[in-house]
Enzyme design. Structure first.
Site, PDB file in Angstrom:
ATOM      1  N   ASP A   1       0.861  -1.172   0.000  1.00 32.29           N
ATOM      2  CA  ASP A   1       0.000   0.000   0.000  1.00 32.29           C
ATOM      3  C   ASP A   1       0.902   1.228   0.000  1.00 32.29           C
ATOM      4  OD1 ASP A   1      -1.944   2.010   0.738  1.00 32.29           O
ATOM      5  OD2 ASP A   1      -3.170   0.414   1.601  1.00 32.29           O
TER       6      ASP A   1
ATOM      7  N   ARG B   1      -0.540   4.455   0.237  1.00 36.38           N
ATOM      8  CA  ARG B   1      -1.356   5.617   0.596  1.00 36.38           C
ATOM      9  C   ARG B   1      -0.804   6.367   1.789  1.00 36.38           C
ATOM     10  NH1 ARG B   1      -7.140   2.951   0.901  1.00 36.38           N
ATOM     11  NH2 ARG B   1      -5.846   1.190   1.521  1.00 36.38           N
TER      12      ARG B   1
END
Ligand code: ZN
Length: 422
Positions: free
Chosen positions: A333, A335
């Site tokens: 990920d 983010r």
């Protein structure tokens, strides 16, 4: 080049002025976190009067590149100044105490919506100061909300939700404005390491990152955020008013096109339904939408991962869900929710009574930034598309919030995703 485009006249008489040479004459200082706009100073990212610039990069995030194309094609004058008549916010946010804490907000300009007002003197003196935030009003009409009305879950009240299914919102668009020392502190790295990585990993796009340590503010070429507020935006900062909130990361495939491999749109529309109900109870609702497509890996990587998941031996299983992303992208990920709470602090939020999210990363980032969270609202089972069962099982096993059972190892190995040819 097609013949109907008039070649632009040479604009810089044959030489390019490098931004790496400092000492802009007349550049106004920025003191991040100062408690008045005058003390803080305006963010000046203009490309016309170079000597006035006090930041690295320029306005409009990734759209700055299109602006360059417009200039190159001769469609836009480099000297164009925005006429800000009648563009002021429909709702004035803040100022809130968090605005003058240099570590509470590091990735947006809290004064970005009101530059025409608070920096009127500087604009009159010839500085090209542009808003990085805009606030307006809108009606949003979604088939899921119409369906919720038809099924009796929502009732139009003529105030927050109209008979035809339109929900009334205040919405705000926010461009990123990064205070580099603060961003570095958030990520636990040195400012020089951050500057060097940003410079090198963008292919050397912004030399000032490494040559101009006096410039501490960077306007990165990335997407920003959009806020949708249901009810009175003035109530967001009042912890005694019930706040229902979702922080949502962009997923174009599901959010817009209804792709059923994930739960993004169901979660988004479920959150909007919860926000409307909250406003009708006398509270206020907020959806914060961040442009971080495909866990900030982008759609090309995302689609490659879909294929890798569905073609692997044994089919699409939850136990391999994160591993397949890591194979392609190098991380699970990208983010990094560290900067996400800034927008909540901009709104003056101190308590979220109902957080419509199952993500432990979002929850940890929000509470870690000092905002209290009451109830966590999960996505109801009947809103999870069949092909998205792989995603939701993998996430709950990895620590996402669920009031239901957490799938065990055997459960995670069962192929639940559809094949590519189905
Ligand atoms: Zn999605």
């Amino acid at each position: 080049m097609s013949s109907d485009v008039t070649p632009a006249a040479p604009r810089s008489a044959g030489h390019i002025r490098l931004t790496s040479h400092g000492g802009g004459f007349g550049a106004l200082p920025i003191t991040w976190g100062a408690d008045t706009p005058t003390g803080r100073g305006p963010v000046v990212g203009t490309t016309t009067t170079r000597l006035h610039r006090n930041v690295i990069g320029t306005h409009s995030g990734s759209y700055g590149v299109y602006r360059a194309l417009a200039v190159a094609a001769g469609a836009l004058s480099r000297d164009h100044r925005a006429d800000l008549t009648n563009t002021s916010p429909t709702h004035l946010i803040g100022p809130h105490p968090q605005w003058s804490d240099p570590d509470a907000i590091v990735s947006l300009d809290p004064w970005g919506a009101s530059v025409a007002d608070v920096f009127a003197g500087e604009i009159a003196a010839g500085y090209d100061i542009r808003p990085s935030i805009a606030v307006t009003r809108a009606h949003v009409i979604l088939p899921e909300i119409a369906d919720a009305i038809a099924r009796g879950r929502l009732r139009p009240d003529g105030r927050f939700l109209l008979e035809g299914g339109a929900a009334l919102v205040t919405k705000a668009a926010i461009e990123p404005v990064w205070y580099l020392p603060g961003v570095a502190r958030r990520f636990g790295c040195t400012e020089s390491d951050l500057r060097r990585a940003l410079f090198e990993e963008t292919g050397g796009m912004y030399p000032e990152l490494v040559t101009r340590s006096d410039l501490e503010v960077f306007l990165p070429p990335i997407g920003g955020q959009t806020l949708y507020v249901f009810g009175d935006a003035g109530d967001l900062a009042d912890p005694s008013v019930e706040l229902t909130a979702r922080v949502h990361d962009e997923c174009n495939g599901s959010d817009v096109f209804g792709s059923d491999i994930c739960t993004c749109r169901p979660y988004l529309t479920h959150a909007i339904e919860e926000c409307i109900l909250g406003a009708q109870r006398g509270g206020v609702g907020l959806v914060s939408y961040s442009r971080k497509e495909g866990r900030a890996l982008g759609e090309v990587t995302k689609f490659l991962v879909y294929n890798a998941r569905k073609r692997q031996l044994g089919g699409d299983t939850a136990d391999q869900y994160f591993a397949r992303t890591e194979c392609v992208a190098g991380v699970q990920d990208m983010r990094f929710q560290e900067l996400m709470p800034d927008v909540l602090h901009w709104l003056g939020i101190r308590k979220i009574h109902r957080l419509v999210s199952m993500s432990n990363m979002k929850y940890d980032a929000i509470t870690g930034s000092g905002i209290e969270v009451g109830t966590r609202v999960n996505l109801p089972d009947d809103l999870i598309p069949a092909d998205a069962r792989v995603e939701i099982d993998a996430k709950t096993a990895a620590g996402y919030f669920t009031p239901g059972p957490i799938p065990d190892a055997a459960e995670l190995k069962k192929a639940k995703g559809r094949g590519l040819d189905a």
